[in-house]
Design a protein around this motif. Structure first.
Motif, PDB file in Angstrom:
ATOM      1  N   THR A   1      27.257 -25.583  12.939  1.00 19.47           N
ATOM      2  CA  THR A   1      26.321 -26.266  12.030  1.00 19.47           C
ATOM      3  C   THR A   1      25.261 -25.264  11.565  1.00 19.47           C
ATOM      4  O   THR A   1      24.807 -24.416  12.331  1.00 19.47           O
ATOM      5  CB  THR A   1      25.652 -27.487  12.689  1.00 19.47           C
ATOM      6  N   GLN A   2      24.897 -25.366  10.265  1.00 19.72           N
ATOM      7  CA  GLN A   2      23.990 -24.372   9.671  1.00 19.72           C
ATOM      8  C   GLN A   2      22.663 -25.009   9.286  1.00 19.72           C
ATOM      9  O   GLN A   2      22.627 -26.008   8.553  1.00 19.72           O
ATOM     10  CB  GLN A   2      24.652 -23.734   8.458  1.00 19.72           C
ATOM     11  N   TRP A   3      21.609 -24.419   9.795  1.00 14.51           N
ATOM     12  CA  TRP A   3      20.266 -24.954   9.637  1.00 14.51           C
ATOM     13  C   TRP A   3      19.319 -23.881   9.151  1.00 14.51           C
ATOM     14  O   TRP A   3      19.558 -22.687   9.323  1.00 14.51           O
ATOM     15  CB  TRP A   3      19.742 -25.449  10.998  1.00 14.51           C
TER      16      TRP A   3
ATOM     17  N   TYR B   1      19.607 -28.639   6.366  1.00 13.83           N
ATOM     18  CA  TYR B   1      20.937 -28.638   6.957  1.00 13.83           C
ATOM     19  C   TYR B   1      21.926 -28.316   5.844  1.00 13.83           C
ATOM     20  O   TYR B   1      21.871 -28.950   4.784  1.00 13.83           O
ATOM     21  CB  TYR B   1      21.270 -29.996   7.587  1.00 13.83           C
ATOM     22  N   ASP B   2      22.794 -27.331   6.075  1.00 12.91           N
ATOM     23  CA  ASP B   2      23.815 -26.968   5.095  1.00 12.91           C
ATOM     24  C   ASP B   2      23.204 -26.669   3.725  1.00 12.91           C
ATOM     25  O   ASP B   2      23.753 -27.054   2.689  1.00 12.91           O
ATOM     26  CB  ASP B   2      24.817 -28.131   4.956  1.00 12.91           C
TER      27      ASP B   2
ATOM     28  N   THR C   1      22.837 -20.884  13.124  1.00 12.12           N
ATOM     29  CA  THR C   1      24.188 -21.449  13.121  1.00 12.12           C
ATOM     30  C   THR C   1      24.532 -21.777  14.563  1.00 12.12           C
ATOM     31  O   THR C   1      24.585 -20.877  15.416  1.00 12.12           O
ATOM     32  CB  THR C   1      25.203 -20.462  12.527  1.00 12.12           C
TER      33      THR C   1
ATOM     34  N   GLU D   1      17.338 -18.770   9.731  1.00 11.55           N
ATOM     35  CA  GLU D   1      18.624 -19.475   9.667  1.00 11.55           C
ATOM     36  C   GLU D   1      19.195 -19.552  11.084  1.00 11.55           C
ATOM     37  O   GLU D   1      19.084 -18.598  11.851  1.00 11.55           O
ATOM     38  CB  GLU D   1      19.613 -18.694   8.790  1.00 11.55           C
TER      39      GLU D   1
END
Ligand SMILES: Nc1nc2c(c(=O)[nH]1)N[C@H]1C(S)=C(S)[C@@H](COP(=O)(O)O)O[C@H]1N2
Ligand SMILES: [Mo]
Length: 212
Positions: free
Chosen positions: A89-91, A140-141, A75, A73
């Motif tokens: 943004t979270q990946w 993504y998300d 961010t 993960e």
């Protein structure tokens, strides 16, 4: 014992303290789409990612093979040269460290050219893909990466302007010499450091000459 005056003052310092806006940028909550051409539709049955050029073990992953690699993960804050920045943004994806360890760059390898489905290219120093600084984003998300944002898989290099984060990446080619990609040939920076506001080729020259 609560002291509301003290607590209010203490809390005021905390929100957004993790995020810093690079010079000349503004924050957006949106996730704008910026593509130089139409969104290529790459089905995962046809998709493959190559890592080749100056490596001892050239790699070519199918979708199934790539998804079996260890994922992490991430961010990250992202910064587009058109001046928007998006915080946190979270990946989910595969670190470039994992991929490069499998391929084994030769001692001559110093640069990378990212080649994309659809023909887009962008260049980066190899060092900027190492040390946990870059990944291939698959989600993504919490959702599979949308085609407009580079799905099924894109390069993400958050510490450089976002045009270096190649969507629909198909091949990473390790090279001895730097060469300009799509936007770099059009006058954008060869490096693109948002913290130095290195947007255009002129900025590279000014920074090298110490006149900025
Ligand atoms: N293949 C490809 N990758 C690309 C682009 C593109 O046109 N084609 N645009 C770049 C630019 S200029 C930016 S700002 C980001 C935009 O990513 P987004 O559309 O997910 O916001 O992708 C970068 N990667
Ligand atoms: Mo961009």
């Amino acid at each position: 014992m609560q002291n509301s005056f003290f607590n209010r003052g203490f809390q005021r310092k905390r929100p957004a303290s993790q995020h810093v806006l690079p010079p000349g940028q503004y924050e957006t909550q949106d996730f704008p789409v910026l593509s130089a051409g139409p969104t290529p539709r790459i089905g995962t049955t046809k998709w493959a990612l190559g890592l080749d050029g100056l490596v001892t073990n050239p790699q070519q992953w199918s979708w199934a093979e790539f998804n079996a690699l260890p994922q992490q993960e991430f961010t990250v804050d992202i910064h587009c040269v058109t001046q928007w920045s998006k915080f946190g943004t979270q990946w989910r994806g595969v670190s470039l460290d994992t991929l490069l360890a499998l391929a084994g760059p030769t001692p001559e390898a110093r640069y990378v050219m990212a080649h994309c489905y659809g023909g887009y290219t962008t260049n980066l120093p190899l060092a900027d893909l190492l040390g946990g600084k870059a990944f291939i984003g698959l989600q993504y998300d919490g959702q599979p990466l949308a085609p407009d944002h580079g799905g099924p898989a894109r390069l993400v290099v958050p510490h450089l302007y976002f045009w270096k984060s190649a969507k629909w990446v198909q091949r990473l080619e390790l090279r001895a010499e730097d060469a300009p990609g799509f936007w770099e040939r059009a006058g954008y920076s060869m490096y693109g450091d948002p913290w130095k506001e290195q947007r255009y080729l002129d900025d590279d020259e000014d920074l090298a000459a110490g006149t900025r």
